[in-house]
Design a protein around this motif. Structure first.
Motif, PDB file in Angstrom:
ATOM      1  N   LEU A  20      36.791  27.282  34.580  1.00 12.62           N
ATOM      2  CA  LEU A  20      35.871  26.305  33.886  1.00 12.62           C
ATOM      3  C   LEU A  20      35.022  25.307  34.823  1.00 12.62           C
ATOM      4  N   TYR A  21      34.059  24.656  34.797  1.00 12.65           N
ATOM      5  CA  TYR A  21      33.661  23.621  35.332  1.00 12.65           C
ATOM      6  C   TYR A  21      34.541  22.653  35.853  1.00 12.65           C
ATOM      7  N   THR A  22      34.650  22.124  36.869  1.00 14.19           N
ATOM      8  CA  THR A  22      35.530  21.038  37.206  1.00 14.19           C
ATOM      9  C   THR A  22      34.884  19.594  37.611  1.00 14.19           C
ATOM     10  N   ILE A  23      34.965  18.603  36.822  1.00  9.16           N
ATOM     11  CA  ILE A  23      34.144  17.562  37.308  1.00  9.16           C
ATOM     12  C   ILE A  23      34.720  16.526  37.954  1.00  9.16           C
ATOM     13  N   VAL A  24      36.077  16.269  38.050  1.00  6.61           N
ATOM     14  CA  VAL A  24      36.487  15.539  38.851  1.00  6.61           C
ATOM     15  C   VAL A  24      36.763  16.280  40.375  1.00  6.61           C
ATOM     16  N   ILE A  25      35.970  15.629  41.398  1.00  6.12           N
ATOM     17  CA  ILE A  25      35.457  16.361  42.585  1.00  6.12           C
ATOM     18  C   ILE A  25      36.887  16.968  43.458  1.00  6.12           C
ATOM     19  N   GLY A  26      36.666  18.033  43.836  1.00  3.91           N
ATOM     20  CA  GLY A  26      37.806  18.712  44.549  1.00  3.91           C
ATOM     21  C   GLY A  26      39.123  19.359  44.181  1.00  3.91           C
ATOM     22  N   ALA A  27      39.384  18.662  42.775  1.00  2.00           N
ATOM     23  CA  ALA A  27      40.527  19.041  42.012  1.00  2.00           C
ATOM     24  C   ALA A  27      40.867  20.464  42.096  1.00  2.00           C
ATOM     25  N   GLN A  28      39.844  21.459  41.927  1.00  5.28           N
ATOM     26  CA  GLN A  28      39.922  22.696  41.872  1.00  5.28           C
ATOM     27  C   GLN A  28      40.123  23.458  43.057  1.00  5.28           C
ATOM     28  N   THR A  29      40.139  22.855  44.190  1.00  8.82           N
ATOM     29  CA  THR A  29      40.472  23.582  45.485  1.00  8.82           C
ATOM     30  C   THR A  29      42.031  23.828  45.541  1.00  8.82           C
ATOM     31  N   LEU A  30      42.510  22.830  44.664  1.00  9.33           N
ATOM     32  CA  LEU A  30      44.553  23.279  44.878  1.00  9.33           C
ATOM     33  C   LEU A  30      44.550  24.033  43.760  1.00  9.33           C
ATOM     34  N   HIS A  31      43.752  24.262  42.771  1.00  8.87           N
ATOM     35  CA  HIS A  31      44.113  25.257  41.777  1.00  8.87           C
ATOM     36  C   HIS A  31      43.884  26.575  42.578  1.00  8.87           C
ATOM     37  N   ALA A  32      42.599  26.863  43.131  1.00  8.87           N
ATOM     38  CA  ALA A  32      42.196  28.087  43.638  1.00  8.87           C
ATOM     39  C   ALA A  32      43.332  28.318  44.801  1.00  8.87           C
ATOM     40  N   THR A  33      43.892  27.248  45.416  1.00 11.15           N
ATOM     41  CA  THR A  33      44.811  27.679  46.436  1.00 11.15           C
ATOM     42  C   THR A  33      46.207  28.465  45.560  1.00 11.15           C
ATOM     43  N   GLY A  34      46.624  27.681  44.549  1.00 14.24           N
ATOM     44  CA  GLY A  34      47.712  28.075  43.866  1.00 14.24           C
ATOM     45  C   GLY A  34      47.605  29.642  43.110  1.00 14.24           C
ATOM     46  N   TYR A  35      46.475  29.599  42.762  1.00 21.21           N
ATOM     47  CA  TYR A  35      45.859  30.948  42.015  1.00 21.21           C
ATOM     48  C   TYR A  35      45.950  31.999  43.249  1.00 21.21           C
ATOM     49  N   ALA A  36      45.490  31.705  44.146  1.00 18.49           N
ATOM     50  CA  ALA A  36      45.873  32.467  45.441  1.00 18.49           C
ATOM     51  C   ALA A  36      47.185  33.003  45.790  1.00 18.49           C
ATOM     52  N   MET A  37      48.175  31.985  45.727  1.00 20.24           N
ATOM     53  CA  MET A  37      49.285  32.130  46.028  1.00 20.24           C
ATOM     54  C   MET A  37      50.100  33.172  44.761  1.00 20.24           C
ATOM     55  N   GLY A  38      49.523  33.109  43.816  1.00 19.11           N
ATOM     56  CA  GLY A  38      49.863  33.857  42.676  1.00 19.11           C
ATOM     57  C   GLY A  38      49.470  35.331  42.830  1.00 19.11           C
ATOM     58  N   LEU A  39      48.301  35.592  43.587  1.00 16.37           N
ATOM     59  CA  LEU A  39      47.911  36.923  43.947  1.00 16.37           C
ATOM     60  C   LEU A  39      48.737  37.491  44.969  1.00 16.37           C
ATOM     61  N   GLN A  40      49.196  36.498  45.773  1.00 20.19           N
ATOM     62  CA  GLN A  40      50.256  37.177  46.896  1.00 20.19           C
ATOM     63  C   GLN A  40      51.636  37.551  46.218  1.00 20.19           C
ATOM     64  N   ARG A  41      51.949  36.852  45.204  1.00 17.78           N
ATOM     65  CA  ARG A  41      53.149  37.111  44.610  1.00 17.78           C
ATOM     66  C   ARG A  41      52.908  38.508  43.601  1.00 17.78           C
ATOM     67  N   ASP A  42      51.759  38.501  43.267  1.00 17.36           N
ATOM     68  CA  ASP A  42      51.564  39.954  42.377  1.00 17.36           C
ATOM     69  C   ASP A  42      51.397  41.211  43.107  1.00 17.36           C
ATOM     70  N   GLY A  43      51.268  41.173  44.338  1.00 17.65           N
ATOM     71  CA  GLY A  43      51.317  42.200  45.466  1.00 17.65           C
ATOM     72  C   GLY A  43      49.701  42.773  45.472  1.00 17.65           C
ATOM     73  N   VAL A  44      48.791  41.933  45.254  1.00 21.54           N
ATOM     74  CA  VAL A  44      47.258  42.353  45.176  1.00 21.54           C
ATOM     75  C   VAL A  44      46.567  41.867  46.405  1.00 21.54           C
ATOM     76  N   VAL A  45      47.304  41.754  47.406  1.00 22.55           N
ATOM     77  CA  VAL A  45      46.819  41.369  48.643  1.00 22.55           C
ATOM     78  C   VAL A  45      47.184  42.138  49.830  1.00 22.55           C
ATOM     79  N   GLY A  46      46.314  42.600  50.477  1.00 22.32           N
ATOM     80  CA  GLY A  46      46.673  43.440  51.755  1.00 22.32           C
ATOM     81  C   GLY A  46      46.974  44.909  51.609  1.00 22.32           C
ATOM     82  N   THR A  47      47.007  45.412  50.252  1.00 26.56           N
ATOM     83  CA  THR A  47      47.516  46.823  50.175  1.00 26.56           C
ATOM     84  C   THR A  47      46.629  47.889  50.796  1.00 26.56           C
ATOM     85  N   GLY A  48      45.165  47.561  50.772  1.00 28.80           N
ATOM     86  CA  GLY A  48      44.522  48.622  51.739  1.00 28.80           C
ATOM     87  C   GLY A  48      43.528  49.148  50.430  1.00 28.80           C
ATOM     88  N   ASP A  49      44.055  48.847  49.286  1.00 31.51           N
ATOM     89  CA  ASP A  49      43.347  49.518  48.075  1.00 31.51           C
ATOM     90  C   ASP A  49      41.991  48.599  47.651  1.00 31.51           C
TER      91      ASP A  49
END
Lengths: 394, 324
Positions: free
Chosen positions: A153-182
């Motif tokens: 969703l659009y985020t109006i309070v500026i910058g808040a979503q950069t932390l959400h993005a980072t956390g989501y990326a940490m989730g990808l790491q835990r899901d094993g969908v980073v660096g598999t080569g696929d």
């Protein structure tokens, strides 16, 4: 390169705010020597040692079409606001290449965390523009399904979503969908923000978290030079992309009005993230040609000569010149895109004006997963109150 | 002179800047642009960039550096652009601004004003229409006031700046550019932390502040036509509360209705209801009723008028109070 102004040299009416060149040095006037560019403002294809794209004529025409249609979306929305159909609109005029170049670099499994101006990226993620209009019309806070589009969703309070993005990326790491080569599996995240938001604590904390965990996130900063009325030099005293180094990951400045360069750089950064090599900061160097939003009046704080100078760097015009000069698109193609833009405009006008107001009782929906009895009572009470008017009117 | 609320604030800020060289304004877009609501229009031009400061876009930074300026002897007046943007600064306000005097045993006063445009009704997108007053009124060490009209705006902002305590100064943004009213620069204003009866009545006391004062006055006008006499109190100060005029009124009318845009649950109305019940129990003919925003996030603007307490909802509460 000059350093900060000497306080002793200040006169009574001197200011603390020197202009861009004074701060960054004369070499930075047009983005500086570090600017990655593949298509000059004159439409000439140039090459860069580190970044390149090899696109078919059809793909090039596709990028032109995207930018032209997104500009039309922006023009229509601005007009709809002027006619009272939208409460507000945040214009993207001038930033089409930054958004399309970045949006078309995404893989389906990637996820985008936008600000409130990423209409072009939304377009690339197949979010119906009517949803964007609905938000600015005030019928909801964002009508699309983030998971279905890989677009938050659009985020109006500026910058808040950069932390959400980072956390989501940490989730990808835990899901094993980073660096598999696929390639069909490995995923990354893009966090959008602007030059203004770069001053927020949240953004700087996101940089630290992303670096610390080597998170697969690309920080995509559209430096459009203005945070409402405040020029870039109020936010930073070094080129923004150079900040990344201090946090421990690479930063790249790309010509944000060059759709090819933006595509190339974003592809590379996303690929790096998907491979598990961590975050990248991309500074897309561009210009906010319009107002901050439809309530803003930029004539109060910036020079029209500045705007005129940036008009010569128009992102769509340069690709048009390139396509025509190299025989990559004929007149029929441009006619088709123009007709498609007209049809889009008509669809948006009709769709927006036909959008009904929500049911007032929607106020009470989705506050909680398990709705407290007290809130149910409040809703029922208000429903009865509204009914009492209807009964009185009978 | 006849001024809008925004112009009255501008005139008040101008006078404060003239009267005290230690007064500084800080905020986003307050300089050359004059603020997104133009409250600081022209002040940077006249007082310079050292005293009317365009800040980087970081609310915690604005309030946190204002703390440092105050420690250095300045009187910072910071503008938070919209109510919903104050939360990045919440830590600085609650943990630092509010406690500095206490922690330092009075050695480090915090004479700061935090101006916040608040309330809804302007058709805005998310985070632009909120009413966070209870969160600050609940914090010891902060004072919280809300102006409702141009004359009060002119005086109250100057009094807040002169106060040696930190003041959260709430401005009803919906009324910034609404009706003009007479502002007498030679008048003697009432004290800052005082509530006032702004319409006398005998049947029920309505307690309002900020944007709902206007709603209450209009409701009182409508009710008068139907033979009901509403007294309206403009609270003006939310922390500390100025209870004597409130209690005096309720003892006379026997009935009280509180109206605010903020969520009812644990809002100012809850505290007022408790205090009135404690102090006026034997005078009450009806329980204290509250009219306010629902206990939901602020809705999309197309239905915000349902969320906001309007004339009808207030009169409905008045009727319920009178029916007891």
């Amino acid at each position: 390169m000059t350093t900060h102004p000497d306080p002793a040299a200040r006169t009574a009416d001197a200011t603390f705010g020197p202009d861009l060149v004074e701060v960054f040095g004369p070499s930075q006037a047009d983005g500086g020597p570090d600017l990655v560019q593949l298509l000059t403002p004159e439409g000439e294809r140039v090459h860069h040692p580190d970044f390149d794209v090899d696109l078919t004529p059809e793909e090039l025409r596709g990028l032109y079409r995207d930018m032209a249609l997104v500009r039309r979306l922006d023009v229509e929305a601005t007009a709809l606001q002027r006619h009272g159909e939208l409460g507000l609109w945040a214009q993207l005029l001038g930033q089409e290449a930054a958004q399309i170049g970045c949006g078309r670099a995404l893989a389906p499994q990637d996820f985008v965390f936008p600000t409130y101006r990423e209409h072009g990226v939304a377009w690339c993620r197949d979010v119906d523009p009517l949803h964007l209009l609905g938000l600015f019309r005030g019928v909801d806070h964002g009508g699309w399904d983030p998971a279905a589009h890989g677009f938050g969703l659009y985020t109006i309070v500026i910058g808040a979503q950069t932390l959400h993005a980072t956390g989501y990326a940490m989730g990808l790491q835990r899901d094993g969908v980073v660096g598999t080569g696929d390639a069909a599996r490995d995923a990354a995240v893009i966090a959008h923000f602007g030059d203004g938001a770069s001053s927020q604590g949240d953004v700087n904390e996101a940089f630290i978290f992303a670096a610390s965990y080597n998170a697969p996130v690309v920080f995509f900063c559209q430096n459009n030079q203005w945070a409402i009325s405040e020029p870039i030099e109020r936010q930073t005293r070094i080129p923004l992309f150079q900040r990344a180094l201090g946090f421990g990951f690479p930063g790249i400045r790309v010509d944000g009005n060059d759709v090819l360069a933006t595509l190339a750089v974003t592809r590379a950064a996303l690929q790096r993230a998907r491979e598990g090599q961590g975050p990248t900061l991309i500074e897309a160097y561009t210009y906010r040609m319009g107002a901050h939003t439809t309530t803003d009046d930029p004539t109060r704080y910036r020079l029209s000569s500045d705007v005129e100078r940036w008009k010569l760097k128009d992102p769509i015009a340069r690709l048009e010149v390139h396509l025509k000069r190299n025989g990559l698109a004929d007149a029929a193609f441009f006619d088709d895109v123009a007709a498609e833009a007209d049809a889009l405009g008509a669809r948006l006008r009709a769709g927006c004006t036909a959008m009904p107001d929500p049911d007032p009782l929607a106020i009470f929906e989705q506050v909680y997963a398990e709705v407290p009895d007290e809130l149910v009572a409040q809703r029922d009470g208000y429903a009865a109150y509204l009914d009492s008017f209807e009964e009185a009117g009978r | 002179m006849r001024l809008t609320l925004a112009k009255a604030l501008n005139a008040g800020l101008r006078r404060a800047l003239e009267d005290d060289p230690k007064v500084l304004l800080m905020g986003e877009d307050i300089g050359r642009l004059g603020g997104v609501f133009r409250v600081t229009d022209g002040l940077q031009k006249d007082f310079g960039e050292d005293r009317v400061i365009d800040s980087p876009l970081a609310e915690s930074g604005i309030v946190g550096t204002a703390v440092g300026l105050a420690l250095r002897g300045y009187r910072p007046v910071v503008e938070i652009q919209f109510d919903g943007f104050v939360y990045p600064a919440y830590d600085q306000i609650v943990s630092q601004v509010a406690k500095m005097r206490y922690r330092s045993r009075g050695r480090s006063p915090m004479p700061m004003v935090i101006r916040i445009p608040f309330g809804g009704g302007i058709g805005a997108v998310e985070h632009h229409s909120e009413s966070p007053e209870a969160q600050f009124a609940h914090t010891p060490g902060l004072k919280v006031v809300a102006c409702s009209n141009p004359a009060d705006a002119y005086w109250m902002i100057q009094q807040a700046i002169a106060s040696d305590d930190p003041v959260v100064f709430l401005e009803p943004k919906r009324q910034y550019h609404a009706d003009k009213a007479e502002v007498d620069e030679a008048a003697t204003p009432p004290p800052l932390f005082s509530s006032r009866v702004v319409r006398a009545g005998s049947d029920v006391t309505v307690l309002a502040y900020g944007p709902t004062v206007r709603t209450a006055l209009r409701a009182a006008e409508a009710a008068a036509g139907e033979g009901r006499s509403m007294e309206v109190v403009d609270l003006r100060t939310l922390s500390p509360l100025d209870l004597p005029p409130v209690l005096e009124s309720v003892r006379r009318t026997g009935r009280a209705v509180v109206v605010h845009e903020a969520h009812v649950n644990l809002g100012l109305g809850a505290e007022l209801a408790a205090r009135i019940t404690e102090e006026c129990f034997f005078s009450l003919e009806a329980p204290v009723l509250r009219v306010g925003g629902f206990d939901t996030p602020y809705p999309a603007s197309r239905i915000e008028e349902h969320f906001l307490p309007d004339l009808d909802r207030l009169l409905d509460a008045v009727d319920r109070s009178l029916a007891f």
